[in-house]
Design an enzyme around this catalytic site. Structure first.
Site, PDB file in Angstrom:
ATOM      1  N   TYR A 150       6.372  -2.903  -2.340  1.00  0.00           N
ATOM      2  CA  TYR A 150       5.432  -3.589  -3.246  1.00  0.00           C
ATOM      3  C   TYR A 150       5.751  -3.255  -4.702  1.00  0.00           C
ATOM      4  CZ  TYR A 150       0.860  -4.617  -5.398  1.00  0.00           C
ATOM      5  OH  TYR A 150      -0.145  -5.085  -6.198  1.00  0.00           O
TER       6      TYR A 150
HETATM    7  N1  LIG Z   1      -6.467  -5.517  -6.101  1.00  0.00           N
HETATM    8  C1  LIG Z   1      -5.785  -4.584  -6.742  1.00  0.00           C
HETATM    9  O1  LIG Z   1      -6.161  -3.401  -6.772  1.00  0.00           O
HETATM   10  C2  LIG Z   1      -4.533  -4.936  -7.477  1.00  0.00           C
HETATM   11  C3  LIG Z   1      -3.949  -3.945  -8.257  1.00  0.00           C
HETATM   12  C4  LIG Z   1      -2.788  -4.240  -8.947  1.00  0.00           C
HETATM   13  C5  LIG Z   1      -2.243  -5.503  -8.860  1.00  0.00           C
HETATM   14  N2  LIG Z   1      -2.832  -6.461  -8.093  1.00  0.00           N
HETATM   15  C6  LIG Z   1      -2.179  -7.771  -8.041  1.00  0.00           C
HETATM   16  O2  LIG Z   1      -3.136  -8.776  -8.314  1.00  0.00           O
HETATM   17  C7  LIG Z   1      -2.747  -9.989  -7.668  1.00  0.00           C
HETATM   18  C8  LIG Z   1      -3.927 -10.565  -6.920  1.00  0.00           C
HETATM   19  O3  LIG Z   1      -4.321  -9.629  -5.934  1.00  0.00           O
HETATM   20  P1  LIG Z   1      -5.803  -9.560  -5.338  1.00  0.00           P
HETATM   21  O4  LIG Z   1      -6.134  -8.123  -5.250  1.00  0.00           O
HETATM   22  O5  LIG Z   1      -6.684 -10.491  -6.043  1.00  0.00           O
HETATM   23  O6  LIG Z   1      -5.495 -10.073  -3.849  1.00  0.00           O
HETATM   24  P2  LIG Z   1      -6.368 -10.830  -2.775  1.00  0.00           P
HETATM   25  O7  LIG Z   1      -7.824 -10.745  -3.070  1.00  0.00           O
HETATM   26  O8  LIG Z   1      -5.875 -10.339  -1.451  1.00  0.00           O
HETATM   27  O9  LIG Z   1      -5.904 -12.332  -2.994  1.00  0.00           O
HETATM   28  C9  LIG Z   1      -4.581 -12.671  -2.772  1.00  0.00           C
HETATM   29  C10 LIG Z   1      -4.406 -14.159  -3.007  1.00  0.00           C
HETATM   30  O10 LIG Z   1      -3.042 -14.512  -2.711  1.00  0.00           O
HETATM   31  C11 LIG Z   1      -3.005 -15.525  -1.720  1.00  0.00           C
HETATM   32  N3  LIG Z   1      -1.836 -15.293  -0.874  1.00  0.00           N
HETATM   33  C12 LIG Z   1      -1.515 -14.166  -0.212  1.00  0.00           C
HETATM   34  N4  LIG Z   1      -0.381 -14.326   0.460  1.00  0.00           N
HETATM   35  C13 LIG Z   1       0.040 -15.591   0.209  1.00  0.00           C
HETATM   36  C14 LIG Z   1       1.153 -16.358   0.658  1.00  0.00           C
HETATM   37  N5  LIG Z   1       2.075 -15.847   1.496  1.00  0.00           N
HETATM   38  N6  LIG Z   1       1.271 -17.632   0.227  1.00  0.00           N
HETATM   39  C15 LIG Z   1       0.329 -18.153  -0.604  1.00  0.00           C
HETATM   40  N7  LIG Z   1      -0.737 -17.486  -1.043  1.00  0.00           N
HETATM   41  C16 LIG Z   1      -0.882 -16.218  -0.629  1.00  0.00           C
HETATM   42  C17 LIG Z   1      -4.337 -15.398  -0.994  1.00  0.00           C
HETATM   43  O11 LIG Z   1      -4.758 -16.653  -0.530  1.00  0.00           O
HETATM   44  P3  LIG Z   1      -4.813 -17.127   0.998  1.00  0.00           P
HETATM   45  O12 LIG Z   1      -5.368 -16.012   1.801  1.00  0.00           O
HETATM   46  O13 LIG Z   1      -5.670 -18.352   0.921  1.00  0.00           O
HETATM   47  O14 LIG Z   1      -3.410 -17.437   1.315  1.00  0.00           O
HETATM   48  C18 LIG Z   1      -5.289 -14.983  -2.098  1.00  0.00           C
HETATM   49  O15 LIG Z   1      -5.733 -16.109  -2.820  1.00  0.00           O
HETATM   50  C19 LIG Z   1      -1.543  -9.632  -6.778  1.00  0.00           C
HETATM   51  O16 LIG Z   1      -0.354  -9.979  -7.446  1.00  0.00           O
HETATM   52  C20 LIG Z   1      -1.630  -8.121  -6.665  1.00  0.00           C
HETATM   53  O17 LIG Z   1      -0.371  -7.531  -6.439  1.00  0.00           O
HETATM   54  C21 LIG Z   1      -3.964  -6.216  -7.391  1.00  0.00           C
END
Ligand SMILES: NC(=O)c1ccc[n+]([C@@H]2O[C@H](COP(=O)([O-])OP(=O)(O)OC[C@H]3O[C@@H](n4cnc5c(N)ncnc54)[C@H](OP(=O)(O)O)[C@@H]3O)[C@@H](O)[C@H]2O)c1
Length: 244
Positions: A150
């Site tokens: 990741y």
């Molecule tokens: N949460 C944290 O603590 C954190 C920290 C640092 C960085 N980030 C970054 O922030 C971003 C958003 O993360 P989040 O925490 O909001 O995640 P999340 O709540 O799990 O949402 C992930 C999103 O990505 C979509 N997705 C996942 N796999 C996919 C695929 N193979 N094809 C198309 N769509 C896909 C999901 O939609 P579907 O399920 O509808 O496909 C969902 O809309 C990511 O880049 C993550 O690395 C998050």
């Protein structure tokens, strides 16, 4: 409104940070292309936007699949704001990493933003403006055991931000990264649980998790002309975790 007349494509906007960013960007007047795999969650994000007077539509995409990615780019049309937000979050020690999850993470976290940008940046360049926002993580800059694949994919994405700024910014297209700290979304809560998430939150200077809205605010800012002099930058939205 500051984004009236703009079109924004936000990957992974069926939930979490992406969904909040979609609502904020739509509330500033942009038409938002909501994307993800799950049509019900996509419809819920679109409904939340349209019920409050905004404009949005859902285009499904599986970002590990190049054909699906190309369909998304074609159906989105002319895009002014591209948020490369969706990501896979494989965890586990390097010594037992399985190859399928490794390949899927590279496909979703690097190949998808790469070819989506390659498809949509030329239109921005031709129009002389645009904003591309890549969502990374604090783990791209610090060693966190169990997050090897990741973190490496996100470090690559931050590198692409700098390269794309060099390629597209002379034509007026800004490219920046937001690198969040631990945020209360499904990605973290489903994999780490409340206790695991709180343990990481305590390592930040503010000692707490971010809300998805707090990260979305930074994405929204980068999408607007208020960030007109920002390109090639990585903004750490991590409560100071990488500052000390
Ligand atoms: N949460 C944290 O603590 C954190 C920290 C640092 C960085 N980030 C970054 O922030 C971003 C958003 O993360 P989040 O925490 O909001 O995640 P999340 O709540 O799990 O949402 C992930 C999103 O990505 C979509 N997705 C996942 N796999 C996919 C695929 N193979 N094809 C198309 N769509 C896909 C999901 O939609 P579907 O399920 O509808 O496909 C969902 O809309 C990511 O880049 C993550 O690395 C998050």
């Amino acid at each position: 409104m500051e984004l009236t007349g703009k079109v924004a494509l936000i990957t992974g906007s069926t939930g979490g940070i992406g969904s909040e960013a979609a609502r904020l960007i739509a509330a500033s007047g942009a038409h938002v292309v909501v994307s993800g795999r799950n049509p019900e969650r996509g419809a819920a994000t679109v409904r939340a936007i349209t019920e409050t007077g905004g404009s949005a539509r859902f285009v499904p995409a599986e970002l590990t699949d190049l054909a699906s990615l190309r369909r998304l780019a074609a159906e989105a049309g002319d895009v002014d704001i591209l948020v490369n937000n969706a990501a896979l979050f494989p965890g586990g020690p390097t010594t037992s990493q399985d190859v399928e999850a490794f390949d899927a993470a590279l496909a979703a976290n690097i190949r998808a933003p790469y070819f989506l940008t390659a498809a949509l940046a030329p239109g921005m360049v031709a129009r002389g403006s645009g904003s591309i926002i890549n969502v990374s993580t604090m783990a791209a800059r610090i060693g966190m055991a169990g997050l090897s694949v990741y973190s490496a994919t996100k470090a690559a994405l931050e590198s692409l931000t700098r390269t794309w700024a060099a390629e597209f910014s002379p034509a007026g297209v800004r490219v920046n990264t937001v690198a969040p700290g631990p945020t209360r979304t499904d990605m973290v809560m489903d994999t780490m649980g409340e206790e695991g998430a709180q343990q990481i939150a305590k390592t930040t200077l503010l000692g707490r998790l971010a809300t998805p809205r707090e990260i979305a605010e930074v994405i929204h800012f980068l999408a607007t002309e208020r960030a007109a002099y920002l390109t090639g930058a990585t903004i750490a939205a991590d409560a100071g975790r990488t500052a000390v």
